[in-house]
Design an enzyme around this catalytic site. Sequence first.
Site, short mmCIF file in Angstrom:
data_model
loop_
_atom_site.label_atom_id
_atom_site.label_comp_id
_atom_site.label_asym_id
_atom_site.label_seq_id
_atom_site.Cartn_x
_atom_site.Cartn_y
_atom_site.Cartn_z
N GLY A 1 2.74 2.37 10.50
CA GLY A 1 3.48 3.51 10.20
C GLY A 1 4.16 4.19 11.48
O GLY A 1 4.83 5.13 11.46
N HIS B 1 -9.25 0.77 5.76
CA HIS B 1 -7.93 0.99 6.18
C HIS B 1 -8.27 1.79 7.35
O HIS B 1 -9.00 2.86 7.20
CB HIS B 1 -7.14 1.47 4.87
N LYS C 1 -0.13 4.11 -0.12
CA LYS C 1 -0.89 5.57 0.49
C LYS C 1 -0.71 6.80 -0.57
O LYS C 1 -0.56 6.42 -1.67
CB LYS C 1 -0.25 5.61 1.61
N GLU D 1 -4.71 -5.30 11.08
CA GLU D 1 -3.75 -4.15 11.09
C GLU D 1 -3.91 -3.50 12.39
O GLU D 1 -4.62 -2.46 12.58
CB GLU D 1 -3.77 -3.24 9.99
N GLU E 1 -6.64 4.34 8.21
CA GLU E 1 -6.57 5.79 7.74
C GLU E 1 -7.72 6.55 7.13
O GLU E 1 -8.33 7.49 7.27
CB GLU E 1 -5.35 6.19 6.96
N ASN F 1 0.79 -1.16 0.09
CA ASN F 1 -0.09 -0.01 0.15
C ASN F 1 0.75 1.29 -0.14
O ASN F 1 1.33 1.56 1.27
CB ASN F 1 -0.96 -0.05 1.34
N SER G 1 3.86 -2.04 10.16
CA SER G 1 5.31 -2.10 10.31
C SER G 1 5.90 -3.46 10.04
O SER G 1 7.05 -3.89 10.77
CB SER G 1 5.93 -1.28 11.79
C1 PEP Z 1 -0.58 0.23 6.05
O1 PEP Z 1 -0.67 1.29 5.92
O2 PEP Z 1 -1.42 -0.61 5.82
C2 PEP Z 1 0.64 -0.27 6.78
C3 PEP Z 1 0.74 -1.36 7.33
O3 PEP Z 1 1.74 0.60 6.89
P1 PEP Z 1 3.23 0.35 7.60
O4 PEP Z 1 3.67 -0.81 7.17
O5 PEP Z 1 3.82 1.49 6.94
O6 PEP Z 1 2.98 0.07 9.00
#
Ligand code: PEP
Length: 249
Positions: free
Chosen positions: A172, A94, A11, A166, A96, A9, A211
């Site tokens: 992030g 998601h 973003k 997640e 966000e 992703n 992450s």
């Molecule tokens: C995400 O945005 O779905 C995500 C897992 O981001 P990151 O790997 O940067 O934590």
Amino acid sequence: MRKPLIAGNWKMNGSLALLETMSQTLSSARISSSVDVTIIPPFTLLMSAGKMLEGSDVELGAQTLHPEASGAYTGEVSASLLSECGVSHVLVGHSERRTLFNEDDQAVLVRVKAALDAGLIPILCVGETLEEREADQVETVVLGQVRTVMDALSQEQCSRLVIAYEPVWAIGTGRTATPEQAQQVHAMIRSWLSGKDPALGEGMRLLYGGSMKADNAADLLSQPDIDGGLIGGASLKPDDFIAICHAAG
Ligand code: PEP
């Protein structure tokens, strides 16, 4: 046997230049055919990405969609417009989108249905905040998010979904769930799915996101109920993303 899926992703990041580098690096990387790979760049890159990836094994995803098929929704993009670009997967729910764009469970559900109706594979994102984890609400929150969607779909529709767990506190932040923490939640989701329909529990791919990086992917992906990863930051670095794809194969 569930085939692992690694989805990147981007973003609101990346560029046409990164897309070119990523597609070249992926095509020369000899990623095992036992792993599915999807990149999820911003809307503006989808048409170019669809052309670049044509004929390759790498699939294309979108980051969101509008639930209506067409109409006066300035700035929005429908499932059929995504399909025209060669998109096969779409993220829904998601964290966000839930937090910054106020998408609640009902908004998530209508998007999942629109994606399924158009033949896209929704990647349904679920996960708890740190406060919810500390208040011992992981099961209530995560299964609540899963249930709202799954209980409103037919068994056939459910079987076409992918779920990504997640934890919001790991997205992030550089703070990854331990493999044991992630496995525990994945097992809980799978057990709920199996209670609904054993074949669904057995077949549904459950991705971990938060992450995930080249150096922790193997440990996370070795857990019995983790069938792949949704990768944010590390999906912008071709070598790191490919290392994660290799760890899944
Ligand atoms: C995400 O945005 O779905 C995500 C897992 O981001 P990151 O790997 O940067 O934590």
